[in-house]
Write a protein that holds these residues in place. Structure first.
Motif, PDB file in Angstrom:
ATOM      1  N   LEU A 204      -6.811   7.007  -1.047  1.00  0.00           N
ATOM      2  CA  LEU A 204      -7.834   6.604   0.045  1.00  0.00           C
ATOM      3  C   LEU A 204      -8.186   5.069  -0.095  1.00  0.00           C
ATOM      4  O   LEU A 204      -8.416   4.446   0.550  1.00  0.00           O
ATOM      5  CB  LEU A 204      -9.032   7.448  -0.011  1.00  0.00           C
ATOM      6  CG  LEU A 204     -10.182   7.152   0.785  1.00  0.00           C
ATOM      7  CD1 LEU A 204      -9.681   7.143   2.294  1.00  0.00           C
ATOM      8  CD2 LEU A 204     -11.159   8.252   0.751  1.00  0.00           C
ATOM      9  N   LEU A 205      -8.219   4.699  -1.462  1.00  0.00           N
ATOM     10  CA  LEU A 205      -8.833   3.508  -1.728  1.00  0.00           C
ATOM     11  C   LEU A 205      -7.732   2.553  -1.165  1.00  0.00           C
ATOM     12  O   LEU A 205      -8.140   1.401  -0.965  1.00  0.00           O
ATOM     13  CB  LEU A 205      -9.267   3.339  -3.087  1.00  0.00           C
ATOM     14  CG  LEU A 205     -10.468   4.042  -3.681  1.00  0.00           C
ATOM     15  CD1 LEU A 205     -10.665   4.147  -5.031  1.00  0.00           C
ATOM     16  CD2 LEU A 205     -11.552   3.232  -3.184  1.00  0.00           C
ATOM     17  N   GLU A 206      -6.397   2.918  -1.525  1.00  0.00           N
ATOM     18  CA  GLU A 206      -5.345   1.832  -1.114  1.00  0.00           C
ATOM     19  C   GLU A 206      -5.314   1.683   0.283  1.00  0.00           C
ATOM     20  O   GLU A 206      -5.131   0.580   0.860  1.00  0.00           O
ATOM     21  CB  GLU A 206      -4.024   2.547  -1.632  1.00  0.00           C
ATOM     22  CG  GLU A 206      -3.643   2.477  -3.198  1.00  0.00           C
ATOM     23  CD  GLU A 206      -3.702   0.815  -3.461  1.00  0.00           C
ATOM     24  OE1 GLU A 206      -2.683   0.055  -2.560  1.00  0.00           O
ATOM     25  OE2 GLU A 206      -3.966   0.346  -4.598  1.00  0.00           O
ATOM     26  N   LYS A 207      -5.749   2.891   1.082  1.00  0.00           N
ATOM     27  CA  LYS A 207      -5.494   2.735   2.515  1.00  0.00           C
ATOM     28  C   LYS A 207      -6.876   1.650   3.081  1.00  0.00           C
ATOM     29  O   LYS A 207      -6.566   0.891   3.985  1.00  0.00           O
ATOM     30  CB  LYS A 207      -5.828   4.007   3.048  1.00  0.00           C
ATOM     31  CG  LYS A 207      -4.449   4.946   3.124  1.00  0.00           C
ATOM     32  CD  LYS A 207      -3.542   4.090   3.949  1.00  0.00           C
ATOM     33  CE  LYS A 207      -2.201   5.145   4.157  1.00  0.00           C
ATOM     34  NZ  LYS A 207      -1.168   4.568   4.955  1.00  0.00           N
ATOM     35  N   ILE A 208      -7.636   1.762   2.248  1.00  0.00           N
ATOM     36  CA  ILE A 208      -8.893   1.140   2.687  1.00  0.00           C
ATOM     37  C   ILE A 208      -8.486  -0.448   2.415  1.00  0.00           C
ATOM     38  O   ILE A 208      -8.789  -1.334   3.510  1.00  0.00           O
ATOM     39  CB  ILE A 208     -10.241   1.408   1.813  1.00  0.00           C
ATOM     40  CG1 ILE A 208     -10.794   2.782   2.400  1.00  0.00           C
ATOM     41  CG2 ILE A 208     -11.366   0.496   2.182  1.00  0.00           C
ATOM     42  CD1 ILE A 208     -11.838   3.177   1.261  1.00  0.00           C
ATOM     43  N   VAL A 209      -8.126  -0.747   1.290  1.00  0.00           N
ATOM     44  CA  VAL A 209      -7.682  -2.253   1.113  1.00  0.00           C
ATOM     45  C   VAL A 209      -6.603  -2.914   1.999  1.00  0.00           C
ATOM     46  O   VAL A 209      -6.464  -3.935   2.151  1.00  0.00           O
ATOM     47  CB  VAL A 209      -7.664  -2.578  -0.474  1.00  0.00           C
ATOM     48  CG1 VAL A 209      -8.764  -2.194  -1.245  1.00  0.00           C
ATOM     49  CG2 VAL A 209      -6.436  -1.704  -0.939  1.00  0.00           C
ATOM     50  N   THR A 210      -5.655  -1.920   2.455  1.00  0.00           N
ATOM     51  CA  THR A 210      -4.651  -2.283   3.112  1.00  0.00           C
ATOM     52  C   THR A 210      -4.652  -2.300   4.590  1.00  0.00           C
ATOM     53  O   THR A 210      -4.275  -3.068   5.206  1.00  0.00           O
ATOM     54  CB  THR A 210      -3.142  -1.746   2.717  1.00  0.00           C
ATOM     55  OG1 THR A 210      -3.487  -0.304   2.911  1.00  0.00           O
ATOM     56  CG2 THR A 210      -2.999  -1.905   1.249  1.00  0.00           C
ATOM     57  N   GLU A 211      -5.536  -1.406   5.038  1.00  0.00           N
ATOM     58  CA  GLU A 211      -5.747  -1.137   6.497  1.00  0.00           C
ATOM     59  C   GLU A 211      -6.928  -1.936   7.100  1.00  0.00           C
ATOM     60  O   GLU A 211      -6.784  -2.200   8.254  1.00  0.00           O
ATOM     61  CB  GLU A 211      -5.606   0.355   6.968  1.00  0.00           C
ATOM     62  CG  GLU A 211      -4.663   0.962   6.479  1.00  0.00           C
ATOM     63  CD  GLU A 211      -3.296   0.879   7.195  1.00  0.00           C
ATOM     64  OE1 GLU A 211      -3.386   0.119   8.337  1.00  0.00           O
ATOM     65  OE2 GLU A 211      -2.129   0.915   6.932  1.00  0.00           O
ATOM     66  N   VAL A 212      -8.105  -1.831   6.311  1.00  0.00           N
ATOM     67  CA  VAL A 212      -9.162  -2.440   6.842  1.00  0.00           C
ATOM     68  C   VAL A 212      -9.169  -4.213   6.771  1.00  0.00           C
ATOM     69  O   VAL A 212      -8.834  -4.595   5.485  1.00  0.00           O
ATOM     70  CB  VAL A 212     -10.503  -2.318   6.065  1.00  0.00           C
ATOM     71  CG1 VAL A 212     -11.761  -3.004   6.566  1.00  0.00           C
ATOM     72  CG2 VAL A 212     -10.483  -0.560   6.341  1.00  0.00           C
ATOM     73  N   PRO A 213      -9.420  -4.731   7.839  1.00  0.00           N
ATOM     74  CA  PRO A 213      -9.315  -6.449   7.694  1.00  0.00           C
ATOM     75  C   PRO A 213     -10.239  -7.027   6.916  1.00  0.00           C
ATOM     76  O   PRO A 213     -11.357  -6.292   6.611  1.00  0.00           O
ATOM     77  CB  PRO A 213      -9.348  -6.681   9.060  1.00  0.00           C
ATOM     78  CG  PRO A 213      -9.922  -5.527   9.939  1.00  0.00           C
ATOM     79  CD  PRO A 213      -9.620  -4.596   9.173  1.00  0.00           C
ATOM     80  N   ALA A 214      -9.918  -8.170   6.390  1.00  0.00           N
ATOM     81  CA  ALA A 214     -11.049  -9.053   5.864  1.00  0.00           C
ATOM     82  C   ALA A 214     -12.113  -9.171   6.460  1.00  0.00           C
ATOM     83  O   ALA A 214     -12.010  -9.135   7.708  1.00  0.00           O
ATOM     84  CB  ALA A 214     -10.152 -10.023   5.471  1.00  0.00           C
TER      85      ALA A 214
END
Length: 629
Positions: A204-214
């Motif tokens: 889940l954390l990986e999805k957050i940092v890869t899918e949520v834009p800066a």
């Protein structure tokens, strides 16, 4: 803008967590906090008041009701599989539509969203509500199918239902290609397939940092901060929480504070904080895209903008849906006034409402018919009920009137709010629900079998908001507690006609004193009581529900007259049925136009507006004469 960082400052991700009530988003946040290493298990227990987890549900009412009322945010650190360091701001939001004001404003602080959905229930009516708000803000959702460990979980069907829901909401192709994570927040794991059972929630954390834009923003422009939340501390006073939309904020910086109308005051920041774990840490500088807390600004409020003095610009404020219900708050003028509470004057009530307005953007307060009354409007009965419950816990005494819908006028025509009512009910109670809802001017929109339960019927209605008052209680009674009921606002329509909300009259006390078993036993066939033998009552108090449609005046304090031929011991044989216990919200739903709910720190009573029987009759005759004329 922030990018993945190894040596310098961690990259930022701002994520809102949205969901239907009781789908596990608060537990999910607790688990992410724990696995980030911010707190040991024992410290989580301590923060939760001895109850493991549910750290975000810190308010007493949130713990008692098992729902999130107030939005909160925290920050966790994470090092990705690629070795990049991130700081993730997590924003927990309410799931109930009555607290939609909280949902709408905190979504302004986020760049992405976790949509948490139960692996059995699937998307529910309020899932639609919060998801629609997120899509309107342009947020890309990451779907978290939670409670995957349930024996009746159906993850594949739930993902399909979410896809259908997004299509109904008009989502574009990019949103429809949503990432999915399958999790059990309670067990502490998350994977990319339904059958995965990893040891942690790294997927889940990986999805957050890869899918949520800066974070988006204008780092090279002058300072601009949109204030979305107001906290309060007994030590430093008001704390303005918001997001840096442009430039950066520096501790002790001179700033221009603009209200919603653009009026400017020149001020100086007293202290500057950023978020770390569940707390705040003092900061010298907060960059564009990050969340911050500012101390020392006054005046400051929801929707205000903190800007550079040389370039004061008002930030686009969040649009809040209008209230749908209002009720009258007034001073308690009953015989027991001042005996149970500390704050009993209209001035105290007005000051408390003024404080509430500073933090609750969905609330509206205006003067009432007299100096001792206030017209308070909110998003629903639960919204206003929570406010009143907070009043009584803070030592206030007050009386509140019957909830009324907030109408609006267009082209000289009155329009009333209409809501989408969704009821999931076992098949055998389907007719009972149709009968109850049909009597309240509802129109059937959809009817069919519920996907997650073959024996359940899924019903959708369009119904006036005024018809919902008291409906939930009656639906639960008619279905033996098996109905699942939700509603959200659809819009405004012309009135559909009159609705009878209460079929029975009430029993009204004729004398003050202590209720006796002898008197109540004699009145047993008249209806159901709301008081017990030994309770103190007063003239004009509603002590029970009549079995017929008219109101009756009864003497519940009458004692048995004793003679030398009759013994008092026989009074012990009086049989009084247990009373009907009425919660605050049940009382608000129950009362009629000429009645009030008296709220104190220790008691909740229902009463007539005019306590004296003779005065009520005179007023009734006068009103009838005016109507005839």
């Amino acid at each position: 803008m922030s990018s993945p960082s190894r040596g310098g400052q961690p990259a930022l991700r701002n994520v809102a967590i949205i969901a239907h009530v009781d789908h596990g988003k608060t537990t999910l946040v607790d688990q992410l906090l724990y696995q980030s290493g911010r707190y040991r298990d024992a410290e989580l227990d301590k923060l939760a008041g001895g109850q493991h987890g549910l750290v975000f549900d810190s308010n007493d009412l949130e713990r008692e009701r098992g729902i999130t009322i107030f939005s909160k945010n925290c920050a966790i650190g994470y090092e990705s599989l690629a070795g990049d360091r991130y700081r993730i701001n997590l924003i927990d939001t309410p799931g109930h539509a009555d607290f939609g004001g909280e949902v709408e404003r905190v979504l302004m602080m986020a760049d992405g969203a976790l949509l948490v959905v139960d692996a059995f229930d699937g998307p529910m009516p309020q899932t639609r509500f919060v998801l629609q708000k997120a899509l309107a803000q342009g947020l890309q959702p990451i779907i978290v199918v939670n409670k995957i460990d349930r024996p009746d979980a159906r993850p594949d069907e739930v993902v399909t239902e979410i896809f259908d829901l997004l299509v109904d909401l008009g989502a574009d192709d990019h949103v429809l290609d949503f990432p999915v994570v399958f999790a059990s927040a309670k067990q502490g794991y998350a994977g990319l397939r339904p059958d995965e059972r990893p040891a942690d929630m790294r997927a889940l954390l990986e999805k957050i940092v890869t899918e949520v834009p800066a974070p988006r923003g204008e780092p090279d422009e002058p300072t601009q901060v949109l204030i979305t939340t107001i906290d309060y501390s007994d030590y430093v006073g008001r704390i303005a929480v918001g997001r840096v939309l442009a430039g950066a904020v520096v501790d002790r910086q001179r700033v221009a504070v603009l209200n919603r109308d653009g009026d400017i005051t020149q001020q100086q920041i007293g202290q500057l904080f950023t978020f770390d774990g569940l707390g705040k840490v003092q900061a010298e500088r907060v960059e564009c895209g990050d969340l911050c807390a500012i101390v020392g600004l006054d005046p400051i409020g929801m929707g205000y903008t903190v800007a550079a003095p040389e370039a004061p610009r008002v930030a686009a404020a969040v649009t809040i849906d209008e209230p749908t219900l209002h009720m009258m708050f007034r001073v308690n003028d009953g015989p027991f006034a001042g005996k149970e509470g500390d704050h009993v004057t209209s001035r105290k009530i007005g000051e408390r409402l003024e404080r509430e307005l500073r933090s609750d953007v969905a609330l509206r307060v205006s003067p009432g018919d007299t100096m001792e009354q206030y017209r308070v409007a909110g998003r629903g009965l639960m919204h206003l009920g929570i406010l009143i419950e907070n009043f009584r816990r803070e030592g206030f005494e007050l009386c509140v009137g019957k909830p009324q819908v907030v109408s609006k006028f267009e082209d000289g025509k009155r329009l009333e709010p209409v809501e989408l009512l969704v009821v999931d009910v076992p098949e055998e109670f389907e007719n009972a629900v149709m009968s109850l809802v049909g009597d309240r001017r509802a129109q059937v929109l959809k009817m069919g079998k519920k996907t997650s339960g073959a024996s359940f019927t899924h019903l959708e209605f369009s119904i006036p908001s005024r018809s919902l008052i008291g409906l939930r209680t009656r639906l639960l009674a008619a279905t033996q507690g098996n109905a699942v009921v939700h509603h959200t606002v659809l819009g405004f329509e012309p009135p559909r006609g009159s609705v009878t909300l209460r079929a029975n009259g009430v029993m009204i006390a004729s004398e003050p004193g202590q209720a006796t078993a002898y008197a109540m036993d004699a009145l047993d066939d008249r209806g159901v009581f709301f008081v017990r033998p030994g309770d103190q009552v007063y003239e004009g108090q509603i002590v029970g529900e009549n079995c017929k449609s008219d109101d009756i005046v009864v003497n519940v304090v009458k004692g048995k007259k004793l003679t030398n031929m009759r013994a008092s011991g026989k009074d012990d044989n009086s049989q009084v049925r247990p009373p009907r216990d009425m919660s605050l919200e049940a009382c608000l739903e129950y009362i009629d136009d000429d009645e009030l709910v008296e709220v104190t720190p220790t008691s909740i009573r229902m009463r007539k507006v005019i306590l004296n029987e003779s005065s009520r009759r005179r007023e009734s005759r006068r009103a009838a004469a005016v109507t005839t004329a």
